[in-house]
Design a protein around this motif. Structure first.
Motif, short mmCIF file in Angstrom:
data_model
loop_
_atom_site.label_atom_id
_atom_site.label_comp_id
_atom_site.label_asym_id
_atom_site.label_seq_id
_atom_site.Cartn_x
_atom_site.Cartn_y
_atom_site.Cartn_z
N ILE A 127 79.10 -17.89 -32.77
CA ILE A 127 78.99 -17.42 -31.46
C ILE A 127 77.36 -16.92 -31.27
N HIS A 128 76.86 -17.09 -30.04
CA HIS A 128 75.71 -16.33 -29.50
C HIS A 128 75.79 -15.75 -28.61
N PRO A 129 76.00 -14.42 -28.71
CA PRO A 129 76.15 -13.55 -27.68
C PRO A 129 75.11 -13.14 -26.91
N ILE A 130 75.18 -13.29 -25.56
CA ILE A 130 73.75 -13.16 -24.77
C ILE A 130 73.49 -11.70 -24.30
N ASN A 131 74.68 -10.95 -24.33
CA ASN A 131 74.51 -9.50 -23.97
C ASN A 131 75.32 -8.52 -25.15
N ALA A 132 74.87 -7.37 -24.94
CA ALA A 132 75.43 -6.24 -25.92
C ALA A 132 75.57 -5.11 -25.19
N ARG A 133 76.84 -4.77 -25.02
CA ARG A 133 77.07 -3.34 -24.05
C ARG A 133 76.63 -2.10 -24.90
N ALA A 134 75.90 -1.51 -23.69
CA ALA A 134 75.47 -0.17 -24.27
C ALA A 134 76.26 0.82 -24.99
N MET B 143 77.99 -8.92 -17.00
CA MET B 143 77.07 -9.74 -17.96
C MET B 143 75.83 -9.87 -17.41
N CYS B 144 74.77 -10.39 -17.89
CA CYS B 144 73.33 -10.89 -17.43
C CYS B 144 73.12 -12.23 -18.14
N GLY B 145 73.17 -13.23 -17.62
CA GLY B 145 73.16 -14.60 -18.11
C GLY B 145 72.29 -15.61 -17.66
N ARG B 146 71.45 -15.16 -16.49
CA ARG B 146 70.36 -16.21 -15.95
C ARG B 146 69.47 -15.27 -15.38
N VAL B 147 68.30 -15.64 -15.53
CA VAL B 147 66.91 -14.82 -15.24
C VAL B 147 65.84 -15.75 -14.72
N GLY B 148 65.00 -15.18 -14.11
CA GLY B 148 63.69 -15.87 -13.90
C GLY B 148 62.64 -14.85 -13.99
N THR C 151 73.48 -4.70 -21.75
CA THR C 151 74.12 -4.20 -20.31
C THR C 151 74.73 -2.88 -20.17
N THR C 152 74.65 -2.31 -19.10
CA THR C 152 75.46 -0.99 -18.81
C THR C 152 76.12 -1.16 -17.65
N GLU C 153 76.74 -0.05 -17.17
CA GLU C 153 77.59 -0.04 -16.07
C GLU C 153 76.80 -0.22 -14.73
N ALA C 154 77.33 -0.80 -13.81
CA ALA C 154 76.58 -1.02 -12.64
C ALA C 154 76.22 -0.11 -11.70
N ASN C 155 74.99 -0.19 -11.11
CA ASN C 155 74.77 0.96 -10.24
C ASN C 155 75.43 0.71 -8.76
N ALA C 156 75.15 1.66 -7.90
CA ALA C 156 75.70 1.35 -6.52
C ALA C 156 75.53 -0.16 -5.97
N GLN D 113 77.50 -2.84 -7.82
CA GLN D 113 78.99 -2.71 -8.04
C GLN D 113 79.84 -3.63 -6.89
N PRO D 114 79.29 -3.88 -5.76
CA PRO D 114 80.35 -4.91 -4.90
C PRO D 114 80.25 -6.28 -5.53
N ILE D 115 78.99 -6.50 -6.38
CA ILE D 115 78.97 -8.02 -6.83
C ILE D 115 79.68 -7.91 -8.41
N HIS D 116 79.20 -7.14 -9.14
CA HIS D 116 79.57 -7.17 -10.63
C HIS D 116 79.78 -5.97 -11.29
N ASP D 117 80.51 -5.57 -12.31
CA ASP D 117 80.55 -4.21 -12.79
C ASP D 117 79.75 -3.87 -13.86
N ARG D 118 78.71 -5.00 -14.24
CA ARG D 118 77.92 -4.71 -15.30
C ARG D 118 76.52 -4.98 -14.73
N MET D 119 75.52 -4.58 -15.14
CA MET D 119 74.05 -4.93 -15.04
C MET D 119 73.22 -4.91 -16.24
N PRO D 120 71.86 -5.44 -16.39
CA PRO D 120 71.27 -5.38 -17.48
C PRO D 120 70.46 -4.02 -17.58
#
Length: 227
Positions: free
Chosen positions: A69-76, A1-6, A149-154, A157-164
């Motif tokens: 509910i207020h989903p913060i992400n939508a899966r690609a 997921m992606c739930g915190r940004v700057g 969000t989509t599947e994680a790149n290389a 991947q060691p941190i999370h299985d999804r990325m924006p």
């Protein structure tokens, strides 16, 4: 997921939008820097109607009677099949500018936050959807957004299985073109971003609290933690 940004490169993003897309309507003015934007807070976005505006971070489709509910992400992979997201994916897409995003990884007894940021430019433009919901109780329109969000790149991947999803500048016009409604035209933009254009490092757990919103949140824990 992606739930915190700057996001703290507002002026640069505005200049780039003008150069790439031409005229747009700035409903925000000049934004102060924010280093820890969390769900339910205001998230700046460039909408497909070419308004640059604040959105509520947490998606509310226009047709719901009461948002439960207020989903913060939508899966690609499923965005075009989900009734909650399908209409906005086809007609109301957005770019959300961020200088980076945080993700957490379980390390021993606690979750360690990481800061992910671009290496070839100052910010990412995240792929997102938006909608407007009329709040009868307070007689106002709420513009809301969700990051795709989509599947994680290389790197991820060691941190999370999804990325924006990250939209490159050369695809901004296509992504924001509300006349483009065929999902097949957009799918190639939903792929993982290149790992060699990103970097990450560990940051303080102070970021866990949205109350903390200062530049020190971006300080690496130590040089040896850099990827």
């Amino acid at each position: 997921m992606c739930g915190r940004v700057g996001f703290f490169s507002d002026g640069l993003f505005i200049n780039d939008v003008q150069a790439v897309l031409g005229d747009f309507i700035n409903d925000i003015g000049t934004l102060p820097p924010h280093y820890n934007i969390a769900p339910s807070q205001q998230l700046p976005a460039l909408l497909s109607n070419h308004h640059y505006t604040n959105t509520s971070f947490g998606f509310i489709p226009h047709w719901v009677k009461q948002p439960k509910i207020h989903p913060i992400n939508a899966r690609a992979e499923t965005i075009n099949g989900k009734p909650m997201f399908r209409g906005s994916f086809r007609h109301k897409r957005a770019l959300i500018p961020v200088n980076g995003f945080y993700e957490w990884h379980q390390e021993g007894s606690y979750k360690q936050p990481y800061w992910f940021h671009p290496t070839e430019q100052d910010y990412f433009a995240l792929g997102a959807i938006w909608d407007e919901w009329y709040d009868n109780e307070h007689d106002k329109i709420i513009t809301s957004s969700a990051i795709i969000t989509t599947e994680a790149n290389a790197l991820m991947q060691p941190i999370h299985d999804r990325m924006p999803v990250i939209i490159p500048k050369e695809s901004w016009a296509l992504w924001l073109d509300s006349a483009v409604t065929e999902p097949e035209v957009l799918y190639d933009l939903l792929n993982p971003y290149r790992s060699d254009r990103m970097a990450t490092y560990k940051v303080s757990t102070r970021v866990n609290s949205p109350v903390n919103d200062d530049v020190d949140l971006l300080s690496p824990m130590s040089p040896e933690t850099l990827f």
